[in-house]
Design a protein around this motif. Structure first.
Motif, short mmCIF file in Angstrom:
data_model
loop_
_atom_site.label_atom_id
_atom_site.label_comp_id
_atom_site.label_asym_id
_atom_site.label_seq_id
_atom_site.Cartn_x
_atom_site.Cartn_y
_atom_site.Cartn_z
N PRO A 37 0.81 -1.22 0.00
CA PRO A 37 0.00 0.00 0.00
C PRO A 37 0.85 1.28 0.00
O PRO A 37 0.34 2.36 -0.29
N TYR A 38 2.15 1.18 0.29
CA TYR A 38 3.02 2.35 0.34
C TYR A 38 3.89 2.48 -0.91
O TYR A 38 4.74 3.36 -0.98
N TYR A 39 3.68 1.63 -1.88
CA TYR A 39 4.55 1.58 -3.07
C TYR A 39 4.71 2.95 -3.74
O TYR A 39 5.82 3.35 -4.06
N GLU A 40 3.63 3.65 -3.97
CA GLU A 40 3.69 4.93 -4.68
C GLU A 40 4.44 6.01 -3.90
O GLU A 40 5.05 6.89 -4.48
N ARG A 41 4.42 5.94 -2.56
CA ARG A 41 5.03 6.99 -1.74
C ARG A 41 6.42 6.64 -1.24
O ARG A 41 7.26 7.51 -1.06
N CYS A 42 6.69 5.37 -1.00
CA CYS A 42 7.91 4.95 -0.32
C CYS A 42 9.14 4.97 -1.23
O CYS A 42 10.14 5.56 -0.89
N GLY A 43 9.07 4.28 -2.34
CA GLY A 43 10.22 4.20 -3.24
C GLY A 43 11.21 3.10 -2.88
O GLY A 43 12.25 2.97 -3.50
N GLY A 44 10.89 2.29 -1.89
CA GLY A 44 11.81 1.23 -1.47
C GLY A 44 11.79 0.01 -2.37
O GLY A 44 12.78 -0.71 -2.46
N CYS A 45 10.70 -0.22 -3.03
CA CYS A 45 10.55 -1.41 -3.90
C CYS A 45 10.26 -0.93 -5.32
O CYS A 45 9.12 -0.63 -5.65
N HIS A 46 11.27 -0.86 -6.13
CA HIS A 46 11.16 -0.21 -7.43
C HIS A 46 10.43 -1.00 -8.51
O HIS A 46 10.03 -0.42 -9.51
N ILE A 47 10.27 -2.30 -8.34
CA ILE A 47 9.70 -3.09 -9.44
C ILE A 47 8.45 -3.87 -9.04
O ILE A 47 8.06 -4.80 -9.72
N GLN A 48 7.77 -3.46 -7.98
CA GLN A 48 6.55 -4.16 -7.58
C GLN A 48 5.43 -3.99 -8.58
O GLN A 48 4.46 -4.75 -8.54
N HIS A 49 5.51 -3.03 -9.47
CA HIS A 49 4.47 -2.84 -10.48
C HIS A 49 4.61 -3.82 -11.65
O HIS A 49 3.80 -3.83 -12.55
N MET A 50 5.63 -4.67 -11.59
CA MET A 50 5.85 -5.68 -12.62
C MET A 50 5.35 -7.04 -12.12
O MET A 50 5.47 -7.33 -10.93
N SER A 51 4.82 -7.85 -13.03
CA SER A 51 4.42 -9.20 -12.64
C SER A 51 5.65 -9.95 -12.14
O SER A 51 6.78 -9.57 -12.45
N LEU A 52 5.44 -11.00 -11.35
CA LEU A 52 6.59 -11.75 -10.81
C LEU A 52 7.47 -12.30 -11.92
O LEU A 52 8.70 -12.27 -11.84
#
Length: 97
Positions: A37-52
């Motif tokens: 839920p923090y993906y857009e704000r955090c910036g810690g996980c750069h590729i979570q918007h990609m399928s596995l």
């Protein structure tokens, strides 16, 4: 992501010009909703918007580029559930005198 069309906004970062995505016009078929839920704000996980599958291919491509001419890269072994774990931490400590 490969196969996407987007509107970009240029910005200067020290001595180089970089681009920030303003709007995705045509999303990739590999784009997914990030599970964090923090993906857009955090910036810690750069590729979570990609399928596995797409994440694994991206990682392998990066390693192959880095190891070119040095070593052969074996297939990536991925976790079944790659979320809800942490493999890196920053810890501060000191001594009281």
């Amino acid at each position: 992501m490969p196969g996407e069309e987007a509107t970009l906004r240029p910005f200067r970062n020290r001595k180089e010009i970089r681009y920030e995505v303003e709007q995705i016009l045509k999303p990739s078929t590999d784009r997914v909703k990030a599970p964090c839920p923090y993906y857009e704000r955090c910036g810690g996980c750069h590729i979570q918007h990609m399928s596995l599958e797409s994440q694994n291919q991206f990682k392998k491509t990066q390693v192959v580029k880095l190891m070119k001419g040095i070593a052969k890269v074996d297939p990536i072994t991925a976790m079944e559930s790659p979320y809800a774990y942490r493999n890196k931490s920053h810890i501060s400590y000191g001594l009281d005198s």
